[in-house]
Design an enzyme around this catalytic site. Structure first.
Site, PDB file in Angstrom:
ATOM      1  N   THR A 184      50.034   3.660  62.372  1.00 13.05           N
ATOM      2  CA  THR A 184      49.199   4.532  63.181  1.00 13.05           C
ATOM      3  C   THR A 184      48.607   3.710  64.318  1.00 13.05           C
ATOM      4  O   THR A 184      48.380   2.517  64.152  1.00 13.05           O
ATOM      5  CB  THR A 184      48.085   5.159  62.313  1.00 13.05           C
ATOM      6  OG1 THR A 184      47.263   5.973  63.141  1.00 13.05           O
ATOM      7  CG2 THR A 184      47.214   4.120  61.631  1.00 13.05           C
ATOM      8  N   GLU A 328      46.144   7.868  57.508  1.00  6.84           N
ATOM      9  CA  GLU A 328      45.519   7.078  56.434  1.00  6.84           C
ATOM     10  C   GLU A 328      45.201   7.925  55.206  1.00  6.84           C
ATOM     11  O   GLU A 328      44.746   7.414  54.196  1.00  6.84           O
ATOM     12  CB  GLU A 328      44.220   6.444  56.954  1.00  6.84           C
ATOM     13  CG  GLU A 328      44.427   5.264  57.893  1.00  6.84           C
ATOM     14  CD  GLU A 328      44.474   5.669  59.362  1.00  6.84           C
ATOM     15  OE1 GLU A 328      44.832   6.838  59.643  1.00  6.84           O
ATOM     16  OE2 GLU A 328      44.149   4.837  60.223  1.00  6.84           O
ATOM     17  N   LYS A 439      44.645  12.136  72.213  1.00 13.64           N
ATOM     18  CA  LYS A 439      45.783  12.708  71.498  1.00 13.64           C
ATOM     19  C   LYS A 439      46.516  13.715  72.366  1.00 13.64           C
ATOM     20  O   LYS A 439      45.991  14.772  72.683  1.00 13.64           O
ATOM     21  CB  LYS A 439      45.311  13.362  70.208  1.00 13.64           C
ATOM     22  CG  LYS A 439      46.431  13.438  69.202  1.00 13.64           C
ATOM     23  CD  LYS A 439      45.913  13.742  67.832  1.00 13.64           C
ATOM     24  CE  LYS A 439      46.879  13.216  66.805  1.00 13.64           C
ATOM     25  NZ  LYS A 439      46.575  13.678  65.464  1.00 13.64           N
ATOM     26  N   TRP A 444      49.207   9.744  69.641  1.00 13.31           N
ATOM     27  CA  TRP A 444      48.068   8.960  70.119  1.00 13.31           C
ATOM     28  C   TRP A 444      48.358   8.117  71.351  1.00 13.31           C
ATOM     29  O   TRP A 444      49.443   7.561  71.500  1.00 13.31           O
ATOM     30  CB  TRP A 444      47.607   7.988  69.039  1.00 13.31           C
ATOM     31  CG  TRP A 444      46.944   8.617  67.882  1.00 13.31           C
ATOM     32  CD1 TRP A 444      47.369   8.552  66.587  1.00 13.31           C
ATOM     33  CD2 TRP A 444      45.742   9.374  67.871  1.00 13.31           C
ATOM     34  NE1 TRP A 444      46.481   9.219  65.782  1.00 13.31           N
ATOM     35  CE2 TRP A 444      45.481   9.743  66.538  1.00 13.31           C
ATOM     36  CE3 TRP A 444      44.848   9.783  68.861  1.00 13.31           C
ATOM     37  CZ2 TRP A 444      44.375  10.488  66.167  1.00 13.31           C
ATOM     38  CZ3 TRP A 444      43.749  10.535  68.493  1.00 13.31           C
ATOM     39  CH2 TRP A 444      43.524  10.895  67.161  1.00 13.31           C
TER      40      TRP A 444
HETATM   41  P1  ADP Z   1      47.969  13.669  62.109  1.00 15.83           P
HETATM   42  O1  ADP Z   1      48.402  13.751  63.534  1.00 15.83           O
HETATM   43  O2  ADP Z   1      49.075  13.869  61.167  1.00 15.83           O
HETATM   44  O3  ADP Z   1      46.783  14.536  61.818  1.00 15.83           O
HETATM   45  P2  ADP Z   1      46.941  11.057  62.772  1.00 15.83           P
HETATM   46  O4  ADP Z   1      46.515   9.968  61.876  1.00 15.83           O
HETATM   47  O5  ADP Z   1      47.930  10.753  63.829  1.00 15.83           O
HETATM   48  O6  ADP Z   1      47.478  12.169  61.813  1.00 15.83           O
HETATM   49  O7  ADP Z   1      45.684  11.709  63.466  1.00 15.83           O
HETATM   50  C1  ADP Z   1      44.514  12.001  62.764  1.00 15.83           C
HETATM   51  C2  ADP Z   1      43.429  12.466  63.712  1.00 15.83           C
HETATM   52  O8  ADP Z   1      43.881  13.619  64.445  1.00 15.83           O
HETATM   53  C3  ADP Z   1      42.159  12.889  63.058  1.00 15.83           C
HETATM   54  O9  ADP Z   1      41.320  11.800  62.747  1.00 15.83           O
HETATM   55  C4  ADP Z   1      41.564  13.811  64.129  1.00 15.83           C
HETATM   56  O10 ADP Z   1      40.933  13.073  65.165  1.00 15.83           O
HETATM   57  C5  ADP Z   1      42.792  14.486  64.713  1.00 15.83           C
HETATM   58  N1  ADP Z   1      43.047  15.769  64.042  1.00 15.83           N
HETATM   59  C6  ADP Z   1      43.963  16.023  63.083  1.00 15.83           C
HETATM   60  N2  ADP Z   1      43.938  17.322  62.723  1.00 15.83           N
HETATM   61  C7  ADP Z   1      42.967  17.905  63.445  1.00 15.83           C
HETATM   62  C8  ADP Z   1      42.435  19.238  63.527  1.00 15.83           C
HETATM   63  N3  ADP Z   1      42.906  20.237  62.803  1.00 15.83           N
HETATM   64  N4  ADP Z   1      41.413  19.462  64.399  1.00 15.83           N
HETATM   65  C9  ADP Z   1      40.912  18.467  65.153  1.00 15.83           C
HETATM   66  N5  ADP Z   1      41.383  17.201  65.133  1.00 15.83           N
HETATM   67  C10 ADP Z   1      42.398  16.913  64.292  1.00 15.83           C
END
Ligand code: ADP
Length: 547
Positions: A184, A328, A439, A444
């Site tokens: 990540t 994570e 994002k 990211w």
């Molecule tokens: P993923 O993209 O699979 O959720 P990542 O580790 O790349 O996993 O990203 C995690 C982060 O993405 C979270 O800490 C948050 O900031 C953001 N995020 C994930 N899901 C949501 C959601 N439903 N609403 C707002 N932010 C989200």
């Protein structure tokens, strides 16, 4: 007094054996890079996975070895998931959208021994191969007839399977053994590896199957648009087999038109992905004047689902599950299923609730803390940083002592970097992000890396990168910069050119806003909070053009 029950290790191979035994007719349907559609039942899937496991062993893959994949969603990628983990090796999924620099870093950091790649990614690997481990074995995921003319030595996937036995005695080992690895982006520096264990993976799969009552039903079809190369496609490779669902794998074409056609054809009931993807599908639904046949459930996560998107789906009787999680966390932490008592509430109230990120999954504990680490109440008002704890949350990062030391607080909870409220009904609502990441389209971009490299430009004295709202990509990066004294301000193209050596093209900022100074926090860091406020009226260039 101890209970007197057997102790069987929780292993991924048992999910495969269970799925193929309990749901032999369930299918994995894949759009192949070869261009056609491929179907296999879970019985066939199991046999091919076992052949692949034998093939891996024949090529020297052993317990604990890292085996990398660089591939779209398809049956061969699924076979790799189970075969690699089944023999006790670690399936390291690589995100093809990483910059060349990041990809080189993670493959070397993981010390991958074998790298499996889709034909599409041959040019990508050809470009970085000189910087990858010298003794790496490359395997192209296709059959003999479609083997491309690669400029490096590579084996053919189907050759690995050919002639291998279709039975195996899966090895038994400690359930804490690693089975998967996913990197990540860090706020600073290099990507960090979340190293999943068999135990955490099996528990996550089970946890999802009990949670998502609308999705998981035997005989229905689920479409993971969320990629297998990103956090185990949110756990679907496991929970689908646990619940007897058919999996429909979209391959590389993820535009609205292609997804609509595939969903219609395969009568997909449930589809999972980031908001950007659903924007495309909703456009196609509007064009066609109808939804794909059988479509009744959508899971949106990775970024906040816009209220208008939730409303659009619900109006066409597609139930929205708004999920939140992190790499994570394996990754699912919360899921937005409506409580039964809310069914008769007015439409708007229900949409308000669905716009929140849902309630926690079994086994994932949530806490909110203030800046001093004091716990805040779950009253729907107190805003604090969100911490999590549970069997599916990392305890540190792979081969990274520095990041591991910072990962957990003194009580052993993991800091998510998200800022949230939790209401008395248990609904989480993400308010902001404390971490310095942007994002875009579910992927990211490190704002700190962008800033540091931008500031290496002789004409840029200070630069802060922030995310601004964008209708298609949720967020896009822009740079707010202060010019060096006496220097001529470089234009956007020049800034992008300067950054392009270190970033993938989609990670480059869409705009540079020149200012006299950047607001600072008490400790002298860029205050992103104030900067975002200062630019509240700022519009992304594309929005300006259409306004
Ligand atoms: P993923 O993209 O699979 O959720 P990542 O580790 O790349 O996993 O990203 C995690 C982060 O993405 C979270 O800490 C948050 O900031 C953001 N995020 C994930 N899901 C949501 C959601 N439903 N609403 C707002 N932010 C989200």
């Amino acid at each position: 007094m101890k209970g007197m029950m057997m102790h069987q290790p929780l292993l991924v191979s048992e999910i495969l054996e269970f799925g193929a035994g309990a749901y032999p007719k369930a299918e994995i349907v894949s759009v192949r890079t070869e261009g056609d559609i491929h179907r296999e039942t879970l019985v066939e899937f199991r046999e091919r996975t076992i052949q692949l496991a034998h093939g891996l062993k024949a090529h020297g893959v052993e317990l604990g070895d890292r085996v990398a994949t660089l591939a779209w969603n398809g049956y061969r990628h699924m076979e790799l998931y189970y075969a690699i983990s089944g023999i006790g090796a670690v399936c390291h999924t690589i995100n093809p959208r990483l910059s060349a620099e990041q990809m080189i870093y993670i493959v070397n950091h993981a010390e991958d021994k074998v790298l499996f790649l889709d034909t599409t990614f041959v040019p990508l690997i050809a470009a970085v191969k000189d910087h990858l481990p010298k003794d790496m074995t490359y395997v192209i995921m296709t059959d003999k007839a479609h083997m491309p003319d690669a400029p490096f030595e590579a084996l053919c996937y189907e050759d690995l399977l050919e002639g291998q036995p279709t039975e195996i005695e899966w090895p038994l080992f400690d359930e804490e053994t690693a089975c998967g690895l996913c990197y990540t982006s860090g706020t600073t520096g290099n990507p960090k590896g979340a190293l999943y264990s068999h135990r955490s993976t099996v528990l996550h799969g089970m946890m999802m199957s009990v949670m998502q009552t609308t999705t998981f039903n035997e005989g229905l079809s689920v479409l993971p648009v969320v990629p297998l190369f990103h956090v185990n496609a949110w756990g679907l490779p496991y929970s689908s087999l646990l619940s007897g669902m058919n999996m429909v794998m979209p391959g590389p074409a993820l535009d609205g038109e292609s997804l609509f056609k595939l969903m219609d054809q395969e009568k997909v009931f449930s589809a999972w992905g980031v908001p950007t993807i659903w924007q495309g599908l909703l456009g196609e639904i509007e064009k066609q004047g109808r939804k794909p046949e059988g479509f009744g459930d959508v899971v949106i996560g990775g970024s906040a689902a816009p209220r208008s998107m939730i409303e659009a789906f619900e109006k066409m009787d597609v139930s929205v599950g708004h999920a939140w999680g992190m790499t994570e966390m394996s990754p699912v932490g919360t899921h937005g299923i409506m409580p039964k008592w809310m069914e008769n509430e007015p439409f708007d109230t229900r949409i308000d609730y669905k716009s929140k990120q849902g309630r926690r999954c079994f086994g994932v504990e949530l806490k909110l803390v203030d800046e001093d680490g004091n716990r805040l109440p779950h009253d729907g008002k107190a805003v604090g940083e969100l911490y999590v704890r549970g069997n599916t949350v990392v305890s540190g990062y792979f081969k990274n002592e520095e990041a591991s030391a910072k990962a957990l607080d003194s009580e052993g909870w993991f800091g998510t970097g998200d800022v949230a409220t939790i209401d008395p009904n248990g609904f989480l609502s993400i308010q902001d992000r404390a971490k310095d990441l942007i994002k875009s389209g579910g992927e990211w971009i490190s704002s700190i890396d962008l800033e540091n490299i931008a500031m290496a430009h002789p004409a840029i004295a200070q630069a802060a990168a922030i995310g601004v709202a964008h209708p298609r990509w949720d967020e896009r990066p822009i740079l707010v910069a202060v010019a060096a004294e006496g220097a001529e301000k470089p234009d956007l193209d020049e800034v992008r050119e300067h950054l392009s050596e270190h970033f993938a093209k989609w990670q480059l900022p869409d705009d540079v806003v020149w200012v006299d100074s950047i607001p600072l926090t008490a400790t002298g860091k860029f205050s992103k909070l104030n900067l975002r406020k200062q630019l509240a009226d700022y519009k992304h260039p594309e929005l300006r053009e259409t306004a």
